[in-house]
Design a protein around this motif. Sequence first.
Motif, short mmCIF file in Angstrom:
data_model
loop_
_atom_site.label_atom_id
_atom_site.label_comp_id
_atom_site.label_asym_id
_atom_site.label_seq_id
_atom_site.Cartn_x
_atom_site.Cartn_y
_atom_site.Cartn_z
N LEU A 227 -2.67 -4.13 12.24
CA LEU A 227 -3.60 -3.01 12.08
C LEU A 227 -2.97 -2.03 11.12
N ASN A 228 -3.69 -1.68 10.05
CA ASN A 228 -3.18 -0.66 9.15
C ASN A 228 -4.31 0.27 8.74
N ALA A 229 -3.93 1.41 8.23
CA ALA A 229 -4.92 2.41 7.84
C ALA A 229 -4.38 3.23 6.68
N ASN A 247 3.74 -13.65 17.88
CA ASN A 247 4.27 -14.40 19.03
C ASN A 247 4.33 -15.87 18.66
N GLN A 248 5.48 -16.47 18.94
CA GLN A 248 5.67 -17.89 18.68
C GLN A 248 6.63 -18.48 19.70
N ALA A 249 6.17 -19.48 20.41
CA ALA A 249 7.01 -20.20 21.38
C ALA A 249 7.68 -19.25 22.37
N GLY A 250 6.94 -18.22 22.78
CA GLY A 250 7.47 -17.28 23.76
C GLY A 250 8.28 -16.15 23.19
N ALA A 251 8.62 -16.21 21.90
CA ALA A 251 9.35 -15.12 21.24
C ALA A 251 8.34 -14.22 20.54
N SER A 252 8.49 -12.90 20.73
CA SER A 252 7.53 -11.97 20.15
C SER A 252 8.23 -10.87 19.38
N GLU A 253 7.47 -10.24 18.51
CA GLU A 253 7.98 -9.14 17.69
C GLU A 253 6.88 -8.10 17.54
N LEU A 254 7.23 -6.84 17.79
CA LEU A 254 6.30 -5.73 17.64
C LEU A 254 6.92 -4.70 16.70
N VAL A 255 6.18 -4.34 15.65
CA VAL A 255 6.67 -3.35 14.68
C VAL A 255 5.61 -2.26 14.53
N LEU A 256 6.05 -1.00 14.63
CA LEU A 256 5.16 0.16 14.48
C LEU A 256 5.80 1.13 13.50
N GLY A 257 4.96 1.80 12.69
CA GLY A 257 5.52 2.79 11.78
C GLY A 257 4.49 3.35 10.83
N GLY A 275 9.07 6.37 4.59
CA GLY A 275 8.49 5.93 5.85
C GLY A 275 9.55 5.55 6.86
N LEU A 276 9.10 5.28 8.07
CA LEU A 276 10.00 4.89 9.16
C LEU A 276 9.27 3.92 10.07
N TYR A 277 9.96 2.81 10.43
CA TYR A 277 9.38 1.79 11.30
C TYR A 277 10.33 1.50 12.47
N ASP A 282 14.93 -3.81 18.89
CA ASP A 282 15.75 -4.48 17.89
C ASP A 282 16.30 -3.54 16.83
N ALA A 283 15.41 -2.80 16.11
CA ALA A 283 15.92 -2.05 14.97
C ALA A 283 15.01 -0.87 14.61
N VAL A 284 15.62 0.11 13.98
CA VAL A 284 14.90 1.19 13.31
C VAL A 284 14.97 0.90 11.81
N VAL A 285 13.82 1.02 11.13
CA VAL A 285 13.75 0.58 9.74
C VAL A 285 13.25 1.71 8.84
N PRO A 286 14.14 2.46 8.21
CA PRO A 286 13.70 3.47 7.23
C PRO A 286 13.25 2.81 5.94
N LEU A 287 12.34 3.49 5.24
CA LEU A 287 11.75 2.94 4.01
C LEU A 287 11.73 4.01 2.93
N VAL A 288 12.06 3.61 1.71
CA VAL A 288 11.90 4.47 0.54
C VAL A 288 11.30 3.63 -0.57
N GLY A 289 10.53 4.28 -1.44
CA GLY A 289 9.91 3.53 -2.52
C GLY A 289 9.44 4.43 -3.64
N PHE A 290 9.04 3.79 -4.71
CA PHE A 290 8.56 4.52 -5.87
C PHE A 290 7.45 3.72 -6.53
N GLY A 291 6.36 4.40 -6.86
CA GLY A 291 5.26 3.77 -7.56
C GLY A 291 5.18 4.27 -8.99
N TYR A 292 5.11 3.33 -9.92
CA TYR A 292 5.00 3.68 -11.33
C TYR A 292 3.85 2.89 -11.93
N LYS A 293 2.75 3.56 -12.24
CA LYS A 293 1.55 2.93 -12.78
C LYS A 293 1.10 1.82 -11.85
N SER A 294 1.14 0.55 -12.28
CA SER A 294 0.64 -0.54 -11.45
C SER A 294 1.74 -1.23 -10.64
#
Length: 345
Positions: A227-229, A247-257, A275-277, A282-294
């Motif tokens: 789900l994204n917005a 979820n696969q073979a009983g192993a699952s992963e949930l990520v929110l951010g 951003g932050l996820y 399991d983990a905290v995931v910080p995010l940085v990025g840059f957009g240039y034109k396309s």
Amino acid sequence: MQKLKKIGFVVICVFCMIPGAKAQDLHFSQFFNSPLTTNPANTGFIPDGDYRMGVNYRNQWSSVMTVPYKTMSVFGDAQIYQNPNETGWLGAGGVLLHDVAGSGNLTSTKVYGSIAYHQMLGYGSLLSAGFNVGWANKRINMTGLKFPDQFDGKFFDSKLPTSVALDYTNINYLDIQAGLNYAFFPNDNVYVNTGISVHHINEPKESFFNESSGIDNRVARRYIGFLNASYKMNDQWILNPNAYYTNQAGASELVLGMNARYNLSGDGENELIGGLYYRHNDAVVPLVGFGYKSFMLTFTYDATISNLRNYNNTRGAYEFSIVKQGLFDAFSGDRRQTICPSFRN
């Protein structure tokens, strides 16, 4: 401690080669920048463009492994056909995945061709369905591995004989995925998208051993939901919350951010992204990025918060992506430019 780490690694390697063991799929923390591996219905679904190309790279466990896990992908997709009344279109694309894991150079290479159809439902929503078919190859180099019967009491000696033997060191199989997406965009400032997909529908056989009675060596089906917005607060800020579950073979992963995009240049040509996820337990995931034109360049870092942090000092993985998308001159109508909130007019 080094001795314990080596023994632990041997146990993991042996477990991975047991015929009945269920292997887990490759994954990226930046699932939103790997659209074709998340859901084949994303193929040709490019809210503010007509074509898209990208590269993803992930390096994992370099702090505890002599040879870290490295995962790479290259993908591309485009909108290739519009129906006569311009309410639907066909998307086509492809993705190449390559992963090298550990001292045994357990190598996975997968190539997929993907197709999807997208149909407008009125003026403010869209339904998409897609599938992909691919070829997968896995191989392993036994000379780089050490086994329990090569432990002389102090060290692992690769010159000692081992009773461990594989029937195959190179295997191939066909792989099939399918998915559905729904997008809702009531105005120029709000966009919501959700989707579900099923991977390995055909449950292909994957093993370095011959078939044995009572041993299931099929790849388990993997289920992914997201789900994204996108919400445009004003001409300077756009917020992008994201949620992902698999979820696969009983192993699952949930990520929110969430990401926040800031309009640096005023015309949307330059954007700063932060951003932050959170990956559950399991983990905290910080995010940085840059957009240039396309182009959009994004970097994330997985800071481990599980018990594994006692061994890797919270250094889990780093990942970066480069994504380019744009418009074809022949298809630069208003519909594609207004589906997703943008800084550009």
